[in-house]
Design a protein around this motif. Structure first.
Motif, mmCIF file in Angstrom:
data_model
loop_
_atom_site.group_PDB
_atom_site.id
_atom_site.type_symbol
_atom_site.label_atom_id
_atom_site.label_comp_id
_atom_site.label_asym_id
_atom_site.label_seq_id
_atom_site.Cartn_x
_atom_site.Cartn_y
_atom_site.Cartn_z
ATOM 1 N N PHE A 51 95.745 41.374 62.126
ATOM 2 C CA PHE A 51 95.651 42.719 62.155
ATOM 3 C C PHE A 51 95.965 43.045 60.495
ATOM 4 N N GLY A 52 96.401 42.291 59.774
ATOM 5 C CA GLY A 52 96.705 42.421 58.280
ATOM 6 C C GLY A 52 98.135 42.389 58.075
ATOM 7 N N THR A 53 98.739 43.102 56.953
ATOM 8 C CA THR A 53 100.010 42.900 56.420
ATOM 9 C C THR A 53 100.593 44.442 56.714
ATOM 10 N N GLY A 54 101.795 44.285 56.810
ATOM 11 C CA GLY A 54 102.913 45.314 56.891
ATOM 12 C C GLY A 54 103.017 45.984 58.225
ATOM 13 N N ASP A 55 103.807 47.215 58.215
ATOM 14 C CA ASP A 55 104.369 47.868 59.247
ATOM 15 C C ASP A 55 103.246 48.343 60.318
ATOM 16 N N GLU A 56 102.214 48.855 59.670
ATOM 17 C CA GLU A 56 101.311 49.438 60.387
ATOM 18 C C GLU A 56 100.331 48.524 61.379
ATOM 19 N N ALA A 57 100.066 47.650 60.556
ATOM 20 C CA ALA A 57 99.513 46.158 61.263
ATOM 21 C C ALA A 57 100.270 45.755 62.284
ATOM 22 N N GLY A 58 101.769 45.728 62.270
ATOM 23 C CA GLY A 58 102.621 45.311 63.166
ATOM 24 C C GLY A 58 102.549 46.020 64.244
ATOM 25 N N ARG A 59 102.265 47.229 64.036
ATOM 26 C CA ARG A 59 102.271 48.398 65.344
ATOM 27 C C ARG A 59 101.063 48.075 66.172
ATOM 28 N N GLN A 60 100.006 47.901 65.377
ATOM 29 C CA GLN A 60 98.858 47.772 66.129
ATOM 30 C C GLN A 60 98.722 46.331 66.860
ATOM 31 N N ALA A 61 99.078 45.265 66.281
ATOM 32 C CA ALA A 61 99.242 43.800 66.788
ATOM 33 C C ALA A 61 100.131 44.004 67.902
ATOM 34 N N GLY A 62 101.232 44.661 67.596
ATOM 35 C CA GLY A 62 102.098 44.499 68.934
ATOM 36 C C GLY A 62 101.778 45.117 70.246
ATOM 37 N N ARG A 63 100.942 46.151 69.852
ATOM 38 C CA ARG A 63 100.534 46.850 71.271
ATOM 39 C C ARG A 63 99.421 46.258 71.704
ATOM 40 N N LEU A 64 98.850 45.319 71.408
ATOM 41 C CA LEU A 64 97.588 44.807 72.010
ATOM 42 C C LEU A 64 97.799 43.537 72.937
ATOM 43 N N LYS A 65 97.411 43.926 74.069
ATOM 44 C CA LYS A 65 97.403 42.799 75.116
ATOM 45 C C LYS A 65 96.072 43.007 76.232
ATOM 46 N N ASP A 66 95.053 42.951 75.758
ATOM 47 C CA ASP A 66 93.865 43.365 76.542
ATOM 48 C C ASP A 66 92.886 42.288 76.879
ATOM 49 N N PRO A 67 92.325 42.443 78.119
ATOM 50 C CA PRO A 67 91.495 41.491 78.449
ATOM 51 C C PRO A 67 89.873 41.551 78.085
ATOM 52 N N GLY A 68 89.420 40.732 78.386
ATOM 53 C CA GLY A 68 87.904 40.328 77.803
ATOM 54 C C GLY A 68 87.432 38.984 77.908
ATOM 55 N N ARG A 69 86.422 38.668 76.949
ATOM 56 C CA ARG A 69 85.729 37.319 76.753
ATOM 57 C C ARG A 69 85.549 36.891 75.420
ATOM 58 N N MET A 70 85.489 35.901 75.021
ATOM 59 C CA MET A 70 85.150 34.993 73.518
ATOM 60 C C MET A 70 84.206 34.127 73.885
ATOM 61 N N ILE A 71 83.245 34.357 72.979
ATOM 62 C CA ILE A 71 82.122 33.307 73.186
ATOM 63 C C ILE A 71 81.981 32.461 71.696
ATOM 64 N N VAL A 72 81.891 31.211 72.016
ATOM 65 C CA VAL A 72 81.799 30.575 70.669
ATOM 66 C C VAL A 72 80.728 30.168 70.017
ATOM 67 N N LEU A 73 80.403 30.343 68.882
ATOM 68 C CA LEU A 73 79.214 29.901 68.294
ATOM 69 C C LEU A 73 79.147 28.511 67.688
ATOM 70 N N MET A 74 78.433 27.584 68.494
ATOM 71 C CA MET A 74 78.317 26.245 68.283
ATOM 72 C C MET A 74 76.810 25.815 67.655
ATOM 73 N N PRO A 75 76.812 24.774 66.697
ATOM 74 C CA PRO A 75 75.679 23.992 66.234
ATOM 75 C C PRO A 75 74.769 23.879 67.391
ATOM 76 N N ILE A 76 73.587 23.961 67.422
ATOM 77 C CA ILE A 76 72.601 24.015 68.568
ATOM 78 C C ILE A 76 72.683 22.729 69.407
ATOM 79 N N GLN A 77 72.526 21.757 68.737
ATOM 80 C CA GLN A 77 72.684 20.282 69.379
ATOM 81 C C GLN A 77 73.900 20.435 70.029
#
Length: 325
Positions: free
Chosen positions: A288-314
């Motif tokens: 999230f970045g540097t400092g207190d505000e970034a820390g507050r935002q990062a500390g609140r985050l605990k969310d579901p979802g999905r991640m998809i990796v971009l891989m070389p085609i072969q």
């Protein structure tokens, strides 16, 4: 890897929000570390990236989205670069040392957090990089692994991860939940900090619940406007860098994020960091970045979802189980 691992190659049309992202911003972050990737297919892609002017077309031409799942649900958390008040000189105000790593700590596991601090085993050995005023902030600096110290005498000192004592990290937030002090959804970094400060004696014991102890080194070659160094020894970028489990996601790979929760996020990021708590194919920590505000935002985050990796085609199609290509 997990025995219940599944791999699917997707189309870019299946990535929710793909066409709306700022691909050029992700491309510039990708260029920061692609030159350090060693495998031939990644090196060829990095060489091809030079001179590209259409970032989205580059990603769609050179990669395929790969959904890697290991049976565990997707989880996104956040991290940041703390900024602490401190000094290079010990005083009544700045009394808590930030230590460099002693040679004997390489013999793993070494002493626990409690043994290091209660027995004063590091005092007077010249390992002190700086002194800070708040032991709770120092504890969370160790969890983040890097940070900035605003020196009382002027200037800013940047510190980065140098090593640890070899003991497994234990979450003090989970311990507060186990004790019934808070429900799981109530716990954040700020909640923990405030509880420790309100309860100094049991709070000190709570910090000892985590036996892991992190040592630092002074970082001098990173410009102040750049982010801290990640696991690839390059500066990370706010809201474009994620920490991942390299057992599933190659370091330096672009990763498409579909984070749910109160503030959904659809964004192309780059896997440029790791973390001791980041384990699994669908687990990521967003910087999230540097400092207190970034820390507050990062500390609140605990969310579901999905991640998809971009891989070389072969490589993407080679990951599919036999008969599925």
């Amino acid at each position: 890897m997990a025995t219940d691992l599944t791999v699917r190659v997707l189309d870019f049309a299946e990535l929710d929000g793909w066409s709306d992202d700022d691909h050029a911003a992700a491309f510039s972050v990708f260029l920061e570390t692609c030159g350090d990737m060693k495998d031939p297919d990644w090196r060829a892609i990095c060489a091809n990236a030079k001179g590209q002017t259409d970032a989205r077309a580059f990603f769609e031409l050179m990669f395929r989205p790969v959904l890697i799942q290991d049976g565990a649900p997707g989880l996104f958390t956040g991290y940041f670069e703390p900024e602490l008040a401190g000094s290079r000189y010990r005083s009544a105000r700045f009394a808590y040392p930030v230590y460099g790593m002693p040679e004997e700590a390489a013999q793993r596991p070494w002493l626990t957090r409690r043994e290091i601090l209660e027995d004063n085993v590091l005092d007077g050995r010249g390992l002190e990089i700086a002194y800070v005023e708040d032991p709770v902030e120092l504890f969370f600096l160790q969890i983040q692994g890097s940070g900035r110290i605003k020196l009382d005498e002027g200037g800013v000192l940047r510190v980065g991860y140098a090593g640890a004592n070899g003991h497994t990290y234990r979450s003090i937030g989970k311990e507060l939940v186990r004790r019934g002090v808070y429900a799981a959804h109530q716990v954040s970094a700020e909640v923990i900090k405030n509880w420790v400060r309100r309860n100094p004696i049991p709070g000190k014991e709570l910090l000892y619940h985590n036996p892991s102890y992190v040592f630092f080194r002074e970082v001098t070659r990173v410009p102040p406007e750049k982010g801290p160094l990640g696991a690839m020894n390059r500066s990370v970028t706010a809201m474009r860098t994620i920490a991942v489990d390299p057992a599933f996601t190659p370091m330096g790979a672009p990763v498409w994020i579909e984070k749910q929760g109160e503030t959904p996020l659809r964004r192309l990021m780059v896997a440029q960091d790791t973390g001791s708590a980041i384990k699994g194919a669908q687990r990521a920590d967003i910087f999230f970045g540097t400092g207190d505000e970034a820390g507050r935002q990062a500390g609140r985050l605990k969310d579901p979802g999905r991640m998809i990796v971009l891989m070389p085609i072969q490589r993407a199609y080679a990951m599919l189980p036999e008969g599925a290509q």
